[in-house]
Design a protein around this motif. Sequence first.
Motif, PDB file in Angstrom:
ATOM      1  N   THR A  36      -0.293   0.900 -13.133  1.00  0.00           N
ATOM      2  CA  THR A  36      -1.290  -0.147 -13.337  1.00  0.00           C
ATOM      3  C   THR A  36      -1.637  -0.314 -14.808  1.00  0.00           C
ATOM      4  N   GLY A  37      -1.798   0.790 -15.509  1.00  0.00           N
ATOM      5  CA  GLY A  37      -2.192   0.714 -16.914  1.00  0.00           C
ATOM      6  C   GLY A  37      -1.169   0.010 -17.778  1.00  0.00           C
ATOM      7  N   GLU A  38       0.124   0.197 -17.469  1.00  0.00           N
ATOM      8  CA  GLU A  38       1.170  -0.432 -18.267  1.00  0.00           C
ATOM      9  C   GLU A  38       1.170  -1.947 -18.095  1.00  0.00           C
ATOM     10  N   ILE A  39       1.011  -2.427 -16.856  1.00  0.00           N
ATOM     11  CA  ILE A  39       0.999  -3.872 -16.631  1.00  0.00           C
ATOM     12  C   ILE A  39      -0.286  -4.483 -17.171  1.00  0.00           C
ATOM     13  N   ALA A  40      -1.404  -3.775 -17.022  1.00  0.00           N
ATOM     14  CA  ALA A  40      -2.661  -4.273 -17.581  1.00  0.00           C
ATOM     15  C   ALA A  40      -2.564  -4.401 -19.098  1.00  0.00           C
ATOM     16  N   ARG A  41      -1.872  -3.468 -19.733  1.00  0.00           N
ATOM     17  CA  ARG A  41      -1.666  -3.535 -21.183  1.00  0.00           C
ATOM     18  C   ARG A  41      -0.838  -4.764 -21.556  1.00  0.00           C
ATOM     19  N   LEU A  42       0.177  -5.061 -20.751  1.00  0.00           N
ATOM     20  CA  LEU A  42       1.029  -6.221 -20.994  1.00  0.00           C
ATOM     21  C   LEU A  42       0.233  -7.524 -20.923  1.00  0.00           C
ATOM     22  N   LEU A  43      -0.787  -7.563 -20.062  1.00  0.00           N
ATOM     23  CA  LEU A  43      -1.562  -8.784 -19.847  1.00  0.00           C
ATOM     24  C   LEU A  43      -2.792  -8.884 -20.742  1.00  0.00           C
ATOM     25  N   ASP A  44      -3.010  -7.886 -21.579  1.00  0.00           N
ATOM     26  CA  ASP A  44      -4.216  -7.828 -22.408  1.00  0.00           C
ATOM     27  C   ASP A  44      -3.953  -8.492 -23.760  1.00  0.00           C
ATOM     28  N   PRO A  45      -4.602  -9.622 -24.055  1.00  0.00           N
ATOM     29  CA  PRO A  45      -4.350 -10.307 -25.332  1.00  0.00           C
ATOM     30  C   PRO A  45      -4.788  -9.503 -26.547  1.00  0.00           C
ATOM     31  N   ASP A  46      -5.645  -8.514 -26.353  1.00  0.00           N
ATOM     32  CA  ASP A  46      -6.067  -7.675 -27.473  1.00  0.00           C
ATOM     33  C   ASP A  46      -5.047  -6.593 -27.800  1.00  0.00           C
ATOM     34  N   ARG A  47      -4.082  -6.369 -26.901  1.00  0.00           N
ATOM     35  CA  ARG A  47      -3.121  -5.288 -27.103  1.00  0.00           C
ATOM     36  C   ARG A  47      -1.681  -5.777 -27.179  1.00  0.00           C
TER      37      ARG A  47
END
Length: 374
Positions: A36-47
């Motif tokens: 979950t954390g990896e996909i959330a990182r992919l979708l985070d415009p700040d990261r």
Amino acid sequence: MEPSLEVVTGRRQRRRFVDLARRFRGGSACYVPPLTGEIARLLDPDRNPALRRARRRLWIARGPDGEPRGRIGAYWDPRHAEALGEPCGWFGFFDADGPETTAALLAAARDWLREQGARALLGPADPDTNHECGCLIEGADEIPYLMMPHHPPEYAGWLEGAGLAKARDLLAFETVAERMREPLARLDRVADKALARGGYRLEPIRRRGFRAAMKAAHEVYNSAWRDNWGFLPLDFDEFWFEARGMKPLLDPRLAWLAWRGREPVGVIVALPDANLALKEIDSRLLPTGILRLPFLLRRIRRIRTVMLGVKAEHRHRGLDLALVQRLVRCGLEAGYTASEMSWVLEDNEVMVSLARRYGGRLSRRYRLYRGSLA
């Protein structure tokens, strides 16, 4: 009844959006949830640096009772207009409970992409061809390799029923050690001649100096893939955002750069198939998964080739075969017994021929769909 659509905002909602994949795909014994954390990182415009140049929107479909019935994302990067020859947007992160929800989700993605200036949409891709992409249409009875998607068999029909048509098929080829041993002797001879004749040398990619190696790989990547359909050149910050995720899995026996003098001219990278380990812990690192994962990773005996390319001016000299030979020889000596090359465009005759010539069987087929927004 047609579902209502909720626009996803904020980090907490994004994580819920990511976790919905389990709800719709978890019924298959072959499905491996993403971290979950990896996909959330992919979708985070700040990261994610790509989202500083592009725009995306996410939706969750809900029924009258408030329960999720599906999800979808839309992604717009103006650079794709040049890469694809037309202003195309992408849809991805698609899941649904039926044709009605599929139609509603695609309608939302179409409307939003049209507002951005797109005249066509492509997908599914999470969120583009530099990531998981394609809808699985063959091979759903096997656990997919690392970073390859898995979908319920109904999805293709629902997408086609919503008016989408085939754009391209993406192929995965699997080979096992028994099928590689016979052609390997011939490959050894070809590789030795190619390296000597071209003045090339192969160097392993190691954890120490990994960033410098990825700068060289990035140079090769943007050159070697530039003529591929749908290819979008990456700035180094975008490439590094993706590449650094490979470092924990890196086995230097499976990752090689080809050099001519000081110029990087080719690259091959395969990774141990962490999906087999993630399946054992249901992709949940807590509370105990993070402790079991290192042990499980050491037991993995299959690999996925995620990158193989040679700069255009160094093709047709046997360098691609030399890279494959080094990977196969070292992989067999390290005890790996199966490998997948994926994904390969169906009309990439050179790579399809290479895969088949050295024992590859077509193990999975993924389809990218296109729809007009005119």
